[in-house]
Design a protein around this motif. Structure first.
Motif, PDB file in Angstrom:
ATOM      1  N   ARG A 250       0.966  -1.445  -0.046  1.00  0.00           N
ATOM      2  CA  ARG A 250       0.014  -0.009   0.103  1.00  0.00           C
ATOM      3  C   ARG A 250       0.775   1.146   0.112  1.00  0.00           C
ATOM      4  O   ARG A 250       0.224   2.172  -0.127  1.00  0.00           O
ATOM      5  CB  ARG A 250      -1.053   0.080   1.381  1.00  0.00           C
ATOM      6  CG  ARG A 250      -1.972  -1.087   0.959  1.00  0.00           C
ATOM      7  CD  ARG A 250      -2.886  -0.958   2.406  1.00  0.00           C
ATOM      8  NE  ARG A 250      -4.135  -1.880   2.220  1.00  0.00           N
ATOM      9  CZ  ARG A 250      -5.001  -1.909   3.114  1.00  0.00           C
ATOM     10  NH1 ARG A 250      -5.067  -0.768   4.095  1.00  0.00           N
ATOM     11  NH2 ARG A 250      -5.944  -2.597   3.300  1.00  0.00           N
ATOM     12  N   LYS A 258       4.652  -2.534  -8.039  1.00  0.00           N
ATOM     13  CA  LYS A 258       3.614  -3.580  -7.304  1.00  0.00           C
ATOM     14  C   LYS A 258       2.555  -2.912  -6.484  1.00  0.00           C
ATOM     15  O   LYS A 258       2.001  -3.232  -5.612  1.00  0.00           O
ATOM     16  CB  LYS A 258       4.402  -4.489  -6.481  1.00  0.00           C
ATOM     17  CG  LYS A 258       5.205  -5.760  -7.364  1.00  0.00           C
ATOM     18  CD  LYS A 258       5.933  -6.698  -6.686  1.00  0.00           C
ATOM     19  CE  LYS A 258       6.870  -7.582  -7.155  1.00  0.00           C
ATOM     20  NZ  LYS A 258       7.432  -8.645  -6.415  1.00  0.00           N
ATOM     21  N   HIS A 259       2.845  -1.435  -6.484  1.00  0.00           N
ATOM     22  CA  HIS A 259       1.803  -0.642  -5.708  1.00  0.00           C
ATOM     23  C   HIS A 259       0.508  -1.231  -5.769  1.00  0.00           C
ATOM     24  O   HIS A 259      -0.242  -1.039  -6.851  1.00  0.00           O
ATOM     25  CB  HIS A 259       2.010   0.646  -5.691  1.00  0.00           C
ATOM     26  CG  HIS A 259       1.192   1.444  -5.042  1.00  0.00           C
ATOM     27  ND1 HIS A 259       0.126   2.542  -5.427  1.00  0.00           N
ATOM     28  CD2 HIS A 259       0.736   1.680  -3.570  1.00  0.00           C
ATOM     29  CE1 HIS A 259      -0.660   3.267  -4.480  1.00  0.00           C
ATOM     30  NE2 HIS A 259      -0.021   2.717  -3.208  1.00  0.00           N
ATOM     31  N   ASN A 260      -0.392  -1.364  -4.437  1.00  0.00           N
ATOM     32  CA  ASN A 260      -1.679  -1.740  -4.583  1.00  0.00           C
ATOM     33  C   ASN A 260      -2.409  -1.205  -3.401  1.00  0.00           C
ATOM     34  O   ASN A 260      -2.318  -1.526  -2.186  1.00  0.00           O
ATOM     35  CB  ASN A 260      -2.094  -3.186  -4.594  1.00  0.00           C
ATOM     36  CG  ASN A 260      -3.542  -3.380  -4.653  1.00  0.00           C
ATOM     37  OD1 ASN A 260      -4.228  -2.510  -4.492  1.00  0.00           O
ATOM     38  ND2 ASN A 260      -3.917  -4.541  -4.737  1.00  0.00           N
ATOM     39  N   ALA A 263      -4.804  -3.240  -1.215  1.00  0.00           N
ATOM     40  CA  ALA A 263      -4.293  -4.770  -1.040  1.00  0.00           C
ATOM     41  C   ALA A 263      -4.591  -5.339   0.270  1.00  0.00           C
ATOM     42  O   ALA A 263      -4.628  -4.669   1.310  1.00  0.00           O
ATOM     43  CB  ALA A 263      -2.792  -4.634  -1.046  1.00  0.00           C
TER      44      ALA A 263
END
Length: 278
Positions: A250, A258-260, A263
């Motif tokens: 996050r 890979k940022h979410n 998540a």
């Protein structure tokens, strides 16, 4: 006083399956290997025809094609019944279940039990699972912040753990349930040996971990406890690791591509509950 946990009888469990989501995947191969405790090794293995097409990525890992399983695999219901019965006997005898990322395997088995046998794994065992040793959870706690070995080899996959703890690795045999199960129980034994060695006599790489990450040697957390207490500690460590990874995903500054921001990483261990087996 009983013998240290790592020299007691253990039951190594590993599955190969049809995809990477344990609550929906189908088991295609299973191994249950009883070792240690001064007794002979006892190995059971099953090959299962799941009756559905597997994901290509799964076949690439374990090499068991749909055609091979149709010809050589057992039907799921009798195979899963035999596996669940064998696991229940292990649990009833108080023998720890061991595996690398065994939370995946137990969650898979739980879903398959619900799907084919009409009961949960713990329902079939008639008691909760309280004696589980997960070499991935233990390794991440005792030797944290390990870097990837390469683009294709992660920091805590079974091969990496095996190599870190001085075990040989045969890539041709790897990803078969029997080989992976055996490697996991060998790795947990190595972890136990280190934990029950005086800190000043532990291997150089363990000494370097302490020097790099602070004065406390986390292998101490694996020492001089019974299996039930070690199980309880893994529940906490798995939850903390999942929360840390979720926070990393996050955080755009840390996770990059890979940022979410949404998540959610489930840290439930050793059994992750699904809304219902499909």
């Amino acid at each position: 006083m009983s013998a240290p946990w790592h020299v007691q009888r253990m039951a190594a469990l590993d599955f190969e399956c049809s995809d990477k989501e344990p609550t929906t995947a189908r088991a295609v191969q299973c191994a249950l290997i009883l070792v240690g405790g001064g007794l002979n090794t006892d190995m059971s293995a099953w090959t299962i025809n799941p009756g559905i097409a597997q994901e290509p990525g799964a076949i690439a890992v374990h090499g068991l094609t749909d055609e091979y399983l149709a010809e050589h695999g057992q039907d799921p219901e009798p195979a899963l019944g035999a596996i669940a019965k064998s696991v229940a006997e292990v649990v009833a005898a108080g023998i720890p279940l061991v595996g690398h990322n065994i939370g995946f395997d137990l969650t898979l088995l739980n879903a398959e039990c619900q799907r084919h046998l009409g009961d949960s794994l713990e329902g079939i065992c008639r008691q909760p699972l309280t004696r589980v040793l997960d070499t991935m959870v233990l390794d991440k706690h005792a030797a944290p912040y390990r870097r990837r070995v390469s683009e294709t080899q992660g920091p805590y996959q079974m091969r990496t753990t095996a190599e870190v703890y001085g075990l040989g690795w045969d890539e041709e045999q790897a990803h078969g349930a029997s080989y992976d199960a055996l490697m996991s129980v060998r790795a947990v034994y190595k972890m136990g040996v280190i934990a029950h060695t005086r800190p000043e006599d532990r291997p150089d790489w363990v000494q370097a971990l302490r020097n790099r990450r602070g004065p406390y040697d986390r292998f101490n957390d694996l020492a001089f406890v019974d299996v039930e207490e070690l199980h309880r500690r893994q529940v906490v460590w798995a939850r903390e690791d999942a929360a840390s990874y979720q926070a990393w995903l996050r955080n755009p500054a840390k996770s990059g591509e890979k940022h979410n921001p949404d998540a959610v990483i489930d840290g439930t261990w050793p059994l992750r509950q699904a809304g219902g087996a499909s």
